[in-house]
Enzyme design. Structure first.
Site, PDB file in Angstrom:
ATOM      1  N   GLU A  50       0.811  -1.219   0.000  1.00 46.98           N
ATOM      2  CA  GLU A  50       0.000   0.000   0.000  1.00 46.98           C
ATOM      3  C   GLU A  50       0.845   1.271   0.000  1.00 46.98           C
ATOM      4  OE1 GLU A  50      -0.536  -2.594   1.979  1.00 46.98           O
ATOM      5  OE2 GLU A  50      -2.641  -3.197   1.835  1.00 46.98           O
ATOM      6  N   PHE A 112     -11.842  -7.215  13.863  1.00 48.01           N
ATOM      7  CA  PHE A 112     -10.762  -7.698  13.005  1.00 48.01           C
ATOM      8  C   PHE A 112     -10.396  -6.610  11.974  1.00 48.01           C
ATOM      9  CE2 PHE A 112      -9.481  -9.916   9.037  1.00 48.01           C
ATOM     10  CZ  PHE A 112      -8.242 -10.320   9.476  1.00 48.01           C
ATOM     11  N   GLN A 113      -9.149  -6.278  11.909  1.00 55.05           N
ATOM     12  CA  GLN A 113      -8.608  -5.265  10.994  1.00 55.05           C
ATOM     13  C   GLN A 113      -9.247  -3.894  11.177  1.00 55.05           C
ATOM     14  OE1 GLN A 113      -8.443  -6.965   6.976  1.00 55.05           O
ATOM     15  NE2 GLN A 113      -6.416  -7.764   7.497  1.00 55.05           N
ATOM     16  N   LYS A 162     -17.526  -0.694   5.500  1.00 58.72           N
ATOM     17  CA  LYS A 162     -17.963  -1.645   4.474  1.00 58.72           C
ATOM     18  C   LYS A 162     -19.469  -1.525   4.195  1.00 58.72           C
ATOM     19  CE  LYS A 162     -17.160  -6.527   3.439  1.00 58.72           C
ATOM     20  NZ  LYS A 162     -16.570  -7.766   3.965  1.00 58.72           N
ATOM     21  N   MET A 473      24.109   8.311   2.254  1.00 57.70           N
ATOM     22  CA  MET A 473      24.012   9.627   2.880  1.00 57.70           C
ATOM     23  C   MET A 473      24.293   9.552   4.380  1.00 57.70           C
ATOM     24  SD  MET A 473      23.675  12.741   2.332  1.00 57.70           S
ATOM     25  CE  MET A 473      22.721  13.440   1.003  1.00 57.70           C
TER      26      MET A 473
HETATM   27  C1  LIG Z   1      12.079   5.733   5.147  1.00 59.14           C
HETATM   28  C2  LIG Z   1      13.382   6.364   5.495  1.00 59.14           C
HETATM   29  N1  LIG Z   1      14.188   5.759   6.413  1.00 59.14           N
HETATM   30  C3  LIG Z   1      15.379   6.307   6.721  1.00 59.14           C
HETATM   31  C4  LIG Z   1      15.794   7.463   6.133  1.00 59.14           C
HETATM   32  C5  LIG Z   1      17.127   8.090   6.513  1.00 59.14           C
HETATM   33  N2  LIG Z   1      18.040   8.113   5.353  1.00 59.14           N
HETATM   34  C6  LIG Z   1      18.212   9.199   4.580  1.00 59.14           C
HETATM   35  S1  LIG Z   1      19.262   8.966   3.318  1.00 59.14           S
HETATM   36  C7  LIG Z   1      19.549   7.373   3.810  1.00 59.14           C
HETATM   37  C8  LIG Z   1      20.501   6.496   3.051  1.00 59.14           C
HETATM   38  C9  LIG Z   1      20.006   6.159   1.701  1.00 59.14           C
HETATM   39  O1  LIG Z   1      20.814   5.153   1.175  1.00 59.14           O
HETATM   40  P1  LIG Z   1      20.667   4.643  -0.310  1.00 59.14           P
HETATM   41  O2  LIG Z   1      19.261   4.382  -0.628  1.00 59.14           O
HETATM   42  O3  LIG Z   1      21.601   3.545  -0.536  1.00 59.14           O
HETATM   43  O4  LIG Z   1      21.072   5.937  -1.153  1.00 59.14           O
HETATM   44  P2  LIG Z   1      22.472   6.710  -1.207  1.00 59.14           P
HETATM   45  O5  LIG Z   1      22.473   7.702  -0.095  1.00 59.14           O
HETATM   46  O6  LIG Z   1      23.570   5.707  -1.041  1.00 59.14           O
HETATM   47  O7  LIG Z   1      22.473   7.364  -2.537  1.00 59.14           O
HETATM   48  C10 LIG Z   1      18.825   7.061   4.959  1.00 59.14           C
HETATM   49  C11 LIG Z   1      18.871   5.771   5.666  1.00 59.14           C
HETATM   50  C12 LIG Z   1      14.912   8.056   5.204  1.00 59.14           C
HETATM   51  N3  LIG Z   1      15.206   9.206   4.584  1.00 59.14           N
HETATM   52  N4  LIG Z   1      13.740   7.469   4.879  1.00 59.14           N
END
Ligand SMILES: Cc1ncc(C[n+]2csc(CCOP(=O)(O)OP(=O)(O)O)c2C)c(N)n1
Lengths: 560, 90
Positions: A50, A112-113, A162, A473
């Site tokens: 979803e 439920f749900q 529903k 990052m």
């Molecule tokens: C749902 C979610 N969880 C955690 C984060 C924190 N976060 C920001 S950038 C990042 C790393 C992303 O890694 P990747 O997808 O490998 O991309 P890259 O930075 O290597 O280009 C994280 C964990 C986020 N932005 N969104």
């Protein structure tokens, strides 16, 4: 009188509103609606989670300017929408979410749900409804469509038990164009526009920062006209990318944490900021006390809450941006402003600060070089979606989008997992356009099950997975601010993403060595149907320029 | 430094009150007085002075708040406000 079920009421309202495609996932509490979908003109896309339905509908909306629609069942179906609703709220996407709910008699019994959907979405939606009586539904759905698409757009949730989906009503409702106390299109006084004009006339080094509000207002053409007249330097925020014509002589690029050097420099040196449709996000301003220290500020925004929220402004224009520009443009003929071309050229001459990455010694692909090549290859007319992380910033620094609908990214929420499903939505909305999803290896794995949807629908979109075997990052921050102590960022045992894509039935390519970049990119981009490119990148390239969190824009770090 | 804010508002439905209260809390406000009946609510809160300007527009933005009036009480100093408010609710 014609009797319609609640489900039919919703479907008719969506079709009348011009919706052609909806994204969703069925379950017990939404089954009557799914049954009615079979006899409807709406194309239903079965996603694999979803959350992806919300992001796909979000991408559909951002790429087309139309409302996106997603559907989920009660309980876990509805809770899976939460991240996507928050993502849409932060970037003001018109997103309508329809959720099934347990029958009215069971609400409040921990059936439920059952989940308290109003309780869940109160803080992250623009508005929500829980429909208790089918006779209320025609008006509610009309109002929901009106609210999601007007004013500052945002997600609206309609939770339908529903039994209400099954019950019938003879009530009809015309489209709604008014809700008590709600201003759908605020327009500021002309006096405010005159004040802005006077401030601009007295400026010597003005800078414009334009954001996502420009696209949402449909004001891109007027904005470009305004740029052509003023000839002042223009900065586009992450969600404002594409508002300025990439060929415009004064387009400085992106501001803020990973903004272009000349943008941040211009903000620091300017004597006037004309801010249009922006929120002064902390990623844009850096340390507020150091933001544009010499500047007076004009701010145009449709949302009164944004005016002087964080940065005190000298002229606050509470207005739809297009409406404000419509009043402003004629003033330039009757009352010209100074020529800012010299200052514009001076600001441009500072340079972007995007230095070509040194070729990695291991022969691997430098991610920035890769994205330079990719942007060159695809041109400005392809729709680019990104996930979140380093690749997002590198892409934003390099993309030359010809229109703001061409760059789709989760800005405010920074939601990993957004890139692939939003590309899917964009491709459904713009069937004859080229679409590219760029994702990091981390974010891709959050919603990669949508490869199945992409294959089933044979969407011709192209996917680039930039695999640096890290949550890049976060790793960069750990390297720079946590003394190289890498914690929870290792993805060194990633799967072979090309093999994985093939299992799903996609064409796939692997790029492992820098010297094969050109030919591999061309083969991937030019092949028919959906295709994934697994680019195995240099592991530890960082995003620069960078303004460390809490620092001012003047304290930009240019390289390691 | 806190500032006392007083609002009179009309609501489309009384069930939107939690949304109003949650918003005040999120913005760092402390609600000291609330009375509500028949789609009308009167609210007194203490807001951090540097953020006080955010309350009215954010409350007005709620779709269920159909009108909002900020009432300015003359002659009340911030130091007096908590005690006054406390007495009123007691
Ligand atoms: C749902 C979610 N969880 C955690 C984060 C924190 N976060 C920001 S950038 C990042 C790393 C992303 O890694 P990747 O997808 O490998 O991309 P890259 O930075 O290597 O280009 C994280 C964990 C986020 N932005 N969104």
């Amino acid at each position: 009188m014609l009797k319609r079920t609640g489900s039919k009421v919703v479907i008719d309202a969506l079709a009348d509103a011009g919706v052609t495609t909806v994204f969703g996932y069925p379950g017990g509490a939404i089954m009557p609606f799914y049954d009615a979908l079979l006899d409807s003109p709406l194309e239903h896309i079965l996603v694999r989670h979803e959350q992806s339905a919300t992001h796909a509908a979000d991408g559909y909306a951002r790429a087309s300017g139309r409302m996106g629609v997603c559907i989920a069942t009660s309980g876990p179906g509805a809770t899976n929408l939460v991240t996507g609703i928050c993502t849409a709220a932060m970037d003001s996407t018109p997103l309508l979410c329809i959720t099934g709910q347990v029958p009215t008699a069971l609400i409040g019994t921990d059936a439920f749900q059952e989940a308290d959907v109003p309780g869940l979405v109160t803080a992250i939606s623009k508005h929500y409804y829980q429909v208790r009586d089918v006779d209320d539904l025609p008006e509610i759905i009309a109002e929901a469509i009106f609210l999601t698409t007007t004013g500052r757009p945002g997600p609206v949730v309609v939770d339908i038990p529903k039994d209400v989906q099954i019950a019938t009503t003879t009530r009809r409702c015309e489209p709604i164009d008014h809700v008590d106390g709600y201003v759908a299109r605020p327009v500021c006084d002309e006096a405010k526009v005159r004040l802005a004009h006077e401030l601009l006339k007295s400026a010597e080094k003005p800078v414009c920062i334009v954001g996502g509000g420009c696209k949402l207002s449909g004001a891109t053409e007027k904005f470009r006209e305004w740029c052509d007249i003023t000839q002042m330097p223009v900065i586009t925020t992450l969600n404002g990318i594409g508002c300025a014509d990439p060929e415009y002589k004064g387009w400085l690029g992106m501001p803020g944490m990973h903004g272009h050097r000349r943008s941040n420099r211009a903000i620091t040196e300017c004597d006037l900021i004309v801010a249009m449709g922006i929120r002064f996000d902390d990623r844009v301003t850096g340390k507020l006390a150091m933001f544009a220290p010499e500047a007076r500020i004009i701010h145009i925004d449709i949302d009164e809450c944004e005016l002087s929220k964080l940065v005190k402004v000298d002229a606050a224009l509470h207005s739809d941006m297009g409406a404000a520009l419509e009043m402003w443009l004629p003033l330039f003929t009757s009352d010209p402003v100074p020529d800012f071309a010299e200052w514009r050229d001076e600001a441009m001459a500072i340079g972007t600060g995007l230095n070509p990455a040194p070729a990695p010694a291991d022969g691997k692909v430098a991610p920035t070089t890769l994205l330079d090549e990719v942007m060159q290859l695809i041109g400005g007319d392809a729709i680019v979606t990104t996930d979140v992380g380093q690749h997002q910033m590198w892409a934003a620094q390099r993309v030359r989008a010809s229109h703001p609908t061409k760059f789709v990214t989760s800005g405010g929420a920074g939601t990993m997992g957004f890139g692939l499903p939003s590309a899917m939505g964009a491709q459904f909305a713009c069937k004859d356009q080229r679409v590219l999803a760029i994702a990091g290896d981390g974010g891709f794995q959050m919603t990669m099950s949508e490869l199945a949807t992409i294959r089933r629908c044979n969407l011709p979109l192209k996917i680039l997975v930039m695999d640096n075997k890290f949550l890049g990052m976060v790793r960069q921050w750990q390297e720079m601010f946590f003394d190289n102590r890498y914690s929870g960022v290792d993805l060194s045992d990633n799967p072979d993403f090309a093999a994985l894509a093939r299992v799903f039935g996609l064409t796939a390519f692997t790029l492992n060595e820098a010297d094969r970049m050109g030919e591999t990119l061309a083969a991937w981009w030019n092949c028919d149907g959906p295709a994934l490119l697994h680019a195995i990148c240099h592991l530890e390239e960082n995003v620069f320029p960078m303004v460390p969190a809490g620092a001012g824009l003047a304290d930009m770090v240019e390289s390691a | 430094m806190m500032k006392s804010l007083t609002f009179a508002m009309k609501l489309r439905q009384m069930s939107s009150l939690p949304k109003v209260l949650m918003l005040c809390q999120r913005l760092g406000g402390t609600v000291t007085y609330l009375s509500a009946a028949d789609g009308q609510a009167n609210l007194v809160l203490l807001a951090p002075r540097d953020r006080a300007h955010r309350f009215a527009p954010q409350l007005r933005r709620l779709v269920d708040v159909t009108s909002l009036t900020e009432l300015h009480v003359l002659g009340v100093t911030p130091a007096q406000t908590p005690r006054r408010a406390g007495r009123r609710t007691a």
